[in-house]
Scaffold this motif. Structure first.
Motif, PDB file in Angstrom:
ATOM      1  N   PHE A   1      -0.508   9.438   5.792  1.00 47.25           N
ATOM      2  CA  PHE A   1      -0.093  10.509   6.693  1.00 47.25           C
ATOM      3  C   PHE A   1      -0.663  10.270   8.087  1.00 47.25           C
ATOM      4  CE2 PHE A   1       0.927  14.545   8.331  1.00 47.25           C
ATOM      5  CZ  PHE A   1      -0.195  15.068   8.948  1.00 47.25           C
TER       6      PHE A   1
ATOM      7  N   GLU B   1       0.840  -1.188   0.000  1.00 49.33           N
ATOM      8  CA  GLU B   1       0.000   0.000   0.000  1.00 49.33           C
ATOM      9  C   GLU B   1       0.880   1.245   0.000  1.00 49.33           C
ATOM     10  OE1 GLU B   1      -3.647  -1.875   2.681  1.00 49.33           O
ATOM     11  OE2 GLU B   1      -2.865   0.127   3.105  1.00 49.33           O
ATOM     12  N   GLY B   2       0.275   2.388  -0.327  1.00 46.90           N
ATOM     13  CA  GLY B   2       1.002   3.632  -0.226  1.00 46.90           C
ATOM     14  C   GLY B   2       1.075   4.109   1.215  1.00 46.90           C
TER      15      GLY B   2
ATOM     16  N   PHE C   1      12.805  12.035   3.316  1.00 49.91           N
ATOM     17  CA  PHE C   1      12.310  10.908   4.102  1.00 49.91           C
ATOM     18  C   PHE C   1      13.460  10.134   4.739  1.00 49.91           C
ATOM     19  CE2 PHE C   1       7.759  10.251   3.245  1.00 49.91           C
ATOM     20  CZ  PHE C   1       7.550  11.180   2.233  1.00 49.91           C
ATOM     21  N   GLY C   2      13.190   9.587   5.913  1.00 52.10           N
ATOM     22  CA  GLY C   2      14.082   8.583   6.486  1.00 52.10           C
ATOM     23  C   GLY C   2      13.825   7.238   5.841  1.00 52.10           C
ATOM     24  N   LYS C   3      14.632   6.227   6.227  1.00 51.99           N
ATOM     25  CA  LYS C   3      14.511   4.911   5.615  1.00 51.99           C
ATOM     26  C   LYS C   3      13.384   4.078   6.214  1.00 51.99           C
ATOM     27  CE  LYS C   3      19.328   4.414   4.177  1.00 51.99           C
ATOM     28  NZ  LYS C   3      20.553   3.570   4.247  1.00 51.99           N
TER      29      LYS C   3
ATOM     30  N   PHE D   1      -1.598   9.071  -0.643  1.00 56.86           N
ATOM     31  CA  PHE D   1      -0.767   8.364  -1.599  1.00 56.86           C
ATOM     32  C   PHE D   1      -1.583   7.297  -2.318  1.00 56.86           C
ATOM     33  CE2 PHE D   1       3.763   9.405  -0.808  1.00 56.86           C
ATOM     34  CZ  PHE D   1       3.617  10.230   0.288  1.00 56.86           C
ATOM     35  N   GLY D   2      -1.188   7.025  -3.563  1.00 54.97           N
ATOM     36  CA  GLY D   2      -1.704   5.854  -4.246  1.00 54.97           C
ATOM     37  C   GLY D   2      -1.004   4.607  -3.722  1.00 54.97           C
ATOM     38  N   ASP D   3      -1.441   3.456  -4.197  1.00 54.91           N
ATOM     39  CA  ASP D   3      -0.874   2.193  -3.724  1.00 54.91           C
ATOM     40  C   ASP D   3       0.406   1.791  -4.448  1.00 54.91           C
ATOM     41  OD1 ASP D   3      -4.072   0.611  -2.972  1.00 54.91           O
ATOM     42  OD2 ASP D   3      -2.734   1.851  -1.751  1.00 54.91           O
TER      43      ASP D   3
ATOM     44  N   PHE E   1       5.356   5.961  -6.313  1.00 46.47           N
ATOM     45  CA  PHE E   1       4.160   6.422  -5.609  1.00 46.47           C
ATOM     46  C   PHE E   1       3.794   7.817  -6.072  1.00 46.47           C
ATOM     47  CE2 PHE E   1       3.544   3.061  -2.646  1.00 46.47           C
ATOM     48  CZ  PHE E   1       4.811   2.586  -2.323  1.00 46.47           C
TER      49      PHE E   1
ATOM     50  N   PRO F   1       2.388  16.241   0.845  1.00 47.79           N
ATOM     51  CA  PRO F   1       1.626  15.052   0.426  1.00 47.79           C
ATOM     52  C   PRO F   1       0.931  14.406   1.610  1.00 47.79           C
ATOM     53  CG  PRO F   1       3.972  14.589   0.434  1.00 47.79           C
ATOM     54  CD  PRO F   1       3.837  16.052   0.659  1.00 47.79           C
ATOM     55  N   GLN F   2      -0.369  14.187   1.469  1.00 46.04           N
ATOM     56  CA  GLN F   2      -1.141  13.559   2.530  1.00 46.04           C
ATOM     57  C   GLN F   2      -1.788  12.259   2.081  1.00 46.04           C
ATOM     58  OE1 GLN F   2      -3.591  16.999   3.938  1.00 46.04           O
ATOM     59  NE2 GLN F   2      -2.580  16.492   5.847  1.00 46.04           N
TER      60      GLN F   2
ATOM     61  N   LEU G   1      11.770  12.277  -4.004  1.00 41.09           N
ATOM     62  CA  LEU G   1      10.870  13.053  -4.851  1.00 41.09           C
ATOM     63  C   LEU G   1      11.426  13.161  -6.259  1.00 41.09           C
ATOM     64  CD1 LEU G   1       8.308  14.857  -4.949  1.00 41.09           C
ATOM     65  CD2 LEU G   1       9.796  16.785  -4.372  1.00 41.09           C
TER      66      LEU G   1
ATOM     67  N   GLN H   1      10.587   4.669  -4.487  1.00 39.49           N
ATOM     68  CA  GLN H   1      11.152   4.043  -3.301  1.00 39.49           C
ATOM     69  C   GLN H   1      11.935   2.815  -3.714  1.00 39.49           C
ATOM     70  OE1 GLN H   1       8.504   2.224  -0.424  1.00 39.49           O
ATOM     71  NE2 GLN H   1      10.023   2.415   1.206  1.00 39.49           N
TER      72      GLN H   1
ATOM     73  N   TYR I   1       6.995  10.066  -6.298  1.00 41.60           N
ATOM     74  CA  TYR I   1       8.132   9.576  -5.541  1.00 41.60           C
ATOM     75  C   TYR I   1       8.535   8.208  -6.082  1.00 41.60           C
ATOM     76  CZ  TYR I   1       7.145  13.012  -1.869  1.00 41.60           C
ATOM     77  OH  TYR I   1       6.954  14.174  -1.163  1.00 41.60           O
TER      78      TYR I   1
ATOM     79  N   TYR J   1       2.488  14.889  -6.429  1.00 38.73           N
ATOM     80  CA  TYR J   1       3.895  14.494  -6.304  1.00 38.73           C
ATOM     81  C   TYR J   1       4.113  13.104  -6.906  1.00 38.73           C
ATOM     82  CZ  TYR J   1       3.507  17.958  -2.555  1.00 38.73           C
ATOM     83  OH  TYR J   1       3.255  19.096  -1.832  1.00 38.73           O
TER      84      TYR J   1
ATOM     85  N   PHE K   1       7.627   6.031   8.588  1.00 43.32           N
ATOM     86  CA  PHE K   1       8.610   6.927   7.985  1.00 43.32           C
ATOM     87  C   PHE K   1       8.521   8.303   8.624  1.00 43.32           C
ATOM     88  CE2 PHE K   1      10.200   4.412   4.517  1.00 43.32           C
ATOM     89  CZ  PHE K   1       9.162   3.563   4.161  1.00 43.32           C
TER      90      PHE K   1
ATOM     91  N   GLY L   1      14.180   5.334   1.920  1.00 46.60           N
ATOM     92  CA  GLY L   1      13.022   6.217   2.018  1.00 46.60           C
ATOM     93  C   GLY L   1      12.569   6.668   0.633  1.00 46.60           C
ATOM     94  N   LEU L   2      11.467   7.387   0.613  1.00 45.16           N
ATOM     95  CA  LEU L   2      10.950   7.880  -0.663  1.00 45.16           C
ATOM     96  C   LEU L   2      11.770   9.075  -1.147  1.00 45.16           C
ATOM     97  CD1 LEU L   2       8.473   6.443   0.838  1.00 45.16           C
ATOM     98  CD2 LEU L   2       7.055   7.775  -0.710  1.00 45.16           C
TER      99      LEU L   2
END
Lengths: 116, 110
Positions: free
Chosen positions: A46, A42-43, A106-108, B101-103, B90, B98-99, B45, B37, B35, B33, A89, B42-43
């Motif tokens: 937040f 999944e994505g 982002f962190g890992k 996200f797609g899958d 993503f 970004p709040q 941009l 991964q 991204y 956005y 994250f 991490g993601l």
């Protein structure tokens, strides 16, 4: 050079106890911080954010603490539930810098496992 | 409640092929956005857009292009696929950061 570091790749916690996920940053321009949760396939979702003008923000079971002098933030989950098992994250942005304010670093990630 | 929809979910490409990753959001968000991964990371941009007709480069834009002709759609184009572009992609939207996200699209370049 990693500007946002999550030094613990994984964390295991008993159900009902507190989960504490940590995040350190090196860029002093960062002034807005976010936490995301991600389940497999999944994505990210937040969770919660905090501005550098605050040192704490709370939303239900989730609380984020910011220590600007230490360039450290943490996410507390109380009480932890099995459904909280996911990768978390930490992300940061330099909102006040204008052009770069939309670029999150982002962190890992830290994989949290909540054991029933 | 669709949110952010990405297609396809999986794709295998040969080196040098091109493709477009589709992203649509139904929340009327101005900010969108892309991204990527990579495993254990991490993601990062690739590109972002603050509204229809406006796009800008992120941290890792090389090898990609985007367009934003409508508020809803933000496609990502790979012109000459390379093995280094093997990743999970993503798309996200939000009122600023970004709040939603797609899958994701899992892309392999062989």
């Amino acid at each position: 050079d990693q500007q946002v570091k999550q030094n613990s790749p994984s964390l295991s916690v008993q159900e009902g106890r507190i989960s504490i996920l940590n995040c350190d940053y090196t860029n002093s321009m960062f002034d807005y911080f976010l936490w995301y949760k991600k389940y497999p396939a999944e994505g990210p979702t937040f969770l919660i954010s905090i501005s550098s003008i605050k040192d704490k923000n709370e939303d239900g079971r989730f609380t984020v603490f910011l220590n600007k002098s230490a360039k450290h933030l943490s996410l507390h989950i109380v009480p932890s539930q099995p459904g909280d098992s996911a990768v978390y994250f930490c992300a940061a942005s330099a909102e006040s810098s204008g052009a770069g304010s939309y670029q999150l670093t982002f962190g890992k990630g830290t994989k949290l496992s909540v054991i029933p | 409640n669709a949110g952010v929809t990405q297609t396809p979910k999986f794709r295998i490409l040969k080196i040098g092929q091109s493709m477009t990753l589709q992203c649509t959001q139904d929340m009327n968000h101005n900010y969108m956005y892309w991204y990527r991964q990579d495993p254990g990371m991490g993601l990062k941009l690739i590109y972002y857009s603050v509204g229809a007709g406006i796009t800008d480069k992120g941290e890792v834009p090389n090898g990609y292009n985007v367009s934003r002709s409508t508020t809803e759609d933000f496609p990502l184009r790979l012109e000459l696929a390379a093995p280094s572009q093997t990743s999970v992609y993503f798309c996200a939207s939000g009122r600023n950061q970004p709040q939603h996200f797609g899958d994701g699209t899992r892309l392999s370049i062989l």
